[in-house]
Design a protein around this motif. Structure first.
Motif, PDB file in Angstrom:
ATOM      1  N   ARG A 118       0.833  -1.210   0.000  1.00  0.00           N
ATOM      2  CA  ARG A 118       0.000   0.000   0.000  1.00  0.00           C
ATOM      3  C   ARG A 118       0.861   1.251   0.000  1.00  0.00           C
ATOM      4  N   ASP A 119       0.311   2.341  -0.534  1.00  0.00           N
ATOM      5  CA  ASP A 119       0.980   3.629  -0.376  1.00  0.00           C
ATOM      6  C   ASP A 119       0.651   4.135   1.034  1.00  0.00           C
ATOM      7  N   GLU A 120       1.428   5.093   1.485  1.00  0.00           N
ATOM      8  CA  GLU A 120       1.282   5.552   2.862  1.00  0.00           C
ATOM      9  C   GLU A 120      -0.107   6.098   3.167  1.00  0.00           C
ATOM     10  N   GLU A 121      -0.640   6.888   2.281  1.00  0.00           N
ATOM     11  CA  GLU A 121      -1.948   7.498   2.527  1.00  0.00           C
ATOM     12  C   GLU A 121      -3.036   6.442   2.712  1.00  0.00           C
ATOM     13  N   SER A 122      -3.074   5.439   1.836  1.00  0.00           N
ATOM     14  CA  SER A 122      -4.121   4.421   1.974  1.00  0.00           C
ATOM     15  C   SER A 122      -3.877   3.548   3.202  1.00  0.00           C
ATOM     16  N   PHE A 123      -2.606   3.271   3.519  1.00  0.00           N
ATOM     17  CA  PHE A 123      -2.327   2.493   4.727  1.00  0.00           C
ATOM     18  C   PHE A 123      -2.792   3.250   5.967  1.00  0.00           C
ATOM     19  N   LEU A 124      -2.490   4.541   6.027  1.00  0.00           N
ATOM     20  CA  LEU A 124      -2.888   5.322   7.198  1.00  0.00           C
ATOM     21  C   LEU A 124      -4.408   5.430   7.311  1.00  0.00           C
ATOM     22  N   ARG A 125      -5.080   5.400   6.201  1.00  0.00           N
ATOM     23  CA  ARG A 125      -6.536   5.502   6.207  1.00  0.00           C
ATOM     24  C   ARG A 125      -7.189   4.150   6.510  1.00  0.00           C
ATOM     25  N   GLU A 126      -6.603   3.048   6.019  1.00  0.00           N
ATOM     26  CA  GLU A 126      -7.298   1.759   6.074  1.00  0.00           C
ATOM     27  C   GLU A 126      -6.507   0.623   6.714  1.00  0.00           C
ATOM     28  N   GLY A 127      -5.271   0.863   7.137  1.00  0.00           N
ATOM     29  CA  GLY A 127      -4.434  -0.200   7.697  1.00  0.00           C
ATOM     30  C   GLY A 127      -4.998  -0.756   8.987  1.00  0.00           C
ATOM     31  N   ASP A 128      -4.649  -2.006   9.278  1.00  0.00           N
ATOM     32  CA  ASP A 128      -5.161  -2.662  10.483  1.00  0.00           C
ATOM     33  C   ASP A 128      -4.647  -1.988  11.756  1.00  0.00           C
ATOM     34  N   ARG A 129      -3.330  -1.867  11.891  1.00  0.00           N
ATOM     35  CA  ARG A 129      -2.733  -1.230  13.068  1.00  0.00           C
ATOM     36  C   ARG A 129      -1.816  -0.126  12.596  1.00  0.00           C
ATOM     37  N   VAL A 130      -2.223   1.102  12.808  1.00  0.00           N
ATOM     38  CA  VAL A 130      -1.411   2.231  12.364  1.00  0.00           C
ATOM     39  C   VAL A 130      -0.521   2.777  13.481  1.00  0.00           C
ATOM     40  N   GLY A 131      -0.754   2.393  14.723  1.00  0.00           N
ATOM     41  CA  GLY A 131       0.042   2.897  15.839  1.00  0.00           C
ATOM     42  C   GLY A 131       1.532   2.657  15.656  1.00  0.00           C
ATOM     43  N   PRO A 132       1.959   1.411  15.396  1.00  0.00           N
ATOM     44  CA  PRO A 132       3.395   1.186  15.175  1.00  0.00           C
ATOM     45  C   PRO A 132       3.937   1.993  13.995  1.00  0.00           C
ATOM     46  N   TYR A 133       3.131   2.156  12.973  1.00  0.00           N
ATOM     47  CA  TYR A 133       3.560   2.923  11.805  1.00  0.00           C
ATOM     48  C   TYR A 133       3.734   4.402  12.169  1.00  0.00           C
ATOM     49  N   LEU A 134       2.772   4.934  12.878  1.00  0.00           N
ATOM     50  CA  LEU A 134       2.835   6.345  13.262  1.00  0.00           C
ATOM     51  C   LEU A 134       3.996   6.615  14.210  1.00  0.00           C
ATOM     52  N   SER A 135       4.248   5.711  15.150  1.00  0.00           N
ATOM     53  CA  SER A 135       5.379   5.920  16.056  1.00  0.00           C
ATOM     54  C   SER A 135       6.695   5.820  15.294  1.00  0.00           C
ATOM     55  N   CYS A 136       6.754   4.950  14.302  1.00  0.00           N
ATOM     56  CA  CYS A 136       7.957   4.840  13.479  1.00  0.00           C
ATOM     57  C   CYS A 136       8.139   6.097  12.617  1.00  0.00           C
ATOM     58  N   LEU A 137       7.040   6.660  12.138  1.00  0.00           N
ATOM     59  CA  LEU A 137       7.124   7.936  11.409  1.00  0.00           C
ATOM     60  C   LEU A 137       7.725   9.024  12.302  1.00  0.00           C
ATOM     61  N   GLY A 138       7.307   9.045  13.554  1.00  0.00           N
ATOM     62  CA  GLY A 138       7.871  10.002  14.502  1.00  0.00           C
ATOM     63  C   GLY A 138       9.361   9.779  14.687  1.00  0.00           C
ATOM     64  N   GLY A 139       9.768   8.511  14.780  1.00  0.00           N
ATOM     65  CA  GLY A 139      11.185   8.194  14.883  1.00  0.00           C
ATOM     66  C   GLY A 139      11.963   8.666  13.665  1.00  0.00           C
ATOM     67  N   CYS A 140      11.366   8.499  12.481  1.00  0.00           N
ATOM     68  CA  CYS A 140      12.007   8.981  11.245  1.00  0.00           C
ATOM     69  C   CYS A 140      12.214  10.483  11.299  1.00  0.00           C
ATOM     70  N   ARG A 141      11.213  11.184  11.714  1.00  0.00           N
ATOM     71  CA  ARG A 141      11.322  12.651  11.758  1.00  0.00           C
ATOM     72  C   ARG A 141      12.383  13.098  12.758  1.00  0.00           C
ATOM     73  N   LEU A 142      12.423  12.452  13.929  1.00  0.00           N
ATOM     74  CA  LEU A 142      13.439  12.809  14.919  1.00  0.00           C
ATOM     75  C   LEU A 142      14.843  12.534  14.384  1.00  0.00           C
ATOM     76  N   GLU A 143      15.034  11.389  13.759  1.00  0.00           N
ATOM     77  CA  GLU A 143      16.362  11.049  13.228  1.00  0.00           C
ATOM     78  C   GLU A 143      16.742  11.968  12.067  1.00  0.00           C
ATOM     79  N   ARG A 144      15.780  12.298  11.234  1.00  0.00           N
ATOM     80  CA  ARG A 144      16.051  13.211  10.114  1.00  0.00           C
ATOM     81  C   ARG A 144      16.469  14.585  10.650  1.00  0.00           C
ATOM     82  N   GLU A 145      15.741  15.072  11.655  1.00  0.00           N
ATOM     83  CA  GLU A 145      16.080  16.367  12.250  1.00  0.00           C
ATOM     84  C   GLU A 145      17.438  16.317  12.939  1.00  0.00           C
ATOM     85  N   MET A 146      17.727  15.226  13.645  1.00  0.00           N
ATOM     86  CA  MET A 146      19.028  15.099  14.305  1.00  0.00           C
ATOM     87  C   MET A 146      20.139  15.087  13.264  1.00  0.00           C
TER      88      MET A 146
END
Length: 191
Positions: free
Chosen positions: A140-168
């Motif tokens: 799936r593409d990110e938008e459809s996964f975020l809209r329809e995925g079974d468990r988005v919590g792990p994905y969203l927390s990983c997105l946060g980790g990506c942003r923190l690492e990118r900023e660092m």
């Protein structure tokens, strides 16, 4: 947040042995909570004693038996109470930032080297987290996964980790560049 909540959250995906839990932490939870393996094993013991998880023995042929754990109703209630409580602001204890703060009275050379090293580490973690995101969303593409995925919590927390690492990574590179330019300029003005 206590380690117990991070362990309970990790166990929501199913039954895990202590060894498997350490791998789950390395792969998915490390972007927001670090724990050494011995801390995880100790926490599993406490959680089971408190009735927040239950463990069972799994017989393995050719290998030692293992214990696997899952969240109980009481554990789910503990996690629900934690989720409902007000979140605390992010608290940062970053020794590299202290070094940068004091760099005006230090030789900047080792600090610049550490900034570049940290930028490389952040880039490696970022690439790792991006692979996890791809694995979690599958075809799936990110938008459809975020809209329809079974468990988005792990994905969203990983997105946060990506942003923190990118900023660092970006902060370290920009800071190293600034300090290098200032150091070169200071060397030219002294000559």
């Amino acid at each position: 947040m206590a380690l117990r909540h991070a362990v309970l959250a990790a166990l929501l995906d199913g039954e895990y042995s202590g060894y498997q839990l350490t791998k789950v932490f390395d792969v998915g939870v490390s972007n927001f909570w670090y724990a050494a393996p011995q801390q995880l094993y100790a926490e599993l013991t406490k959680l089971e004693a408190d009735g927040l998880i239950t463990g069972r023995e799994v017989v393995q042929h050719g290998r030692p038996n293992k214990r696997v754990f899952k969240v109980t109703e009481a554990g789910a209630g503990e996690l629900a109470g934690f989720a409902a409580a007000p979140a605390r602001p992010l608290l940062i204890r970053e020794d590299l930032a202290v070094k940068v703060h004091a760099v005006d009275v230090l030789d900047p050379t080792p600090v610049i080297a550490q900034l570049r090293e940290r930028a490389e580490q952040a880039a490696v973690k970022l690439a790792f987290f991006e692979k996890i995101l791809l694995r979690l969303r599958g075809d799936r593409d990110e938008e459809s996964f975020l809209r329809e995925g079974d468990r988005v919590g792990p994905y969203l927390s990983c997105l946060g980790g990506c942003r923190l690492e990118r900023e660092m990574r970006d902060w370290c590179l920009e800071t190293a560049r600034t300090l290098s330019e200032r150091s070169a300029h200071a060397g030219r003005t002294r000559s």
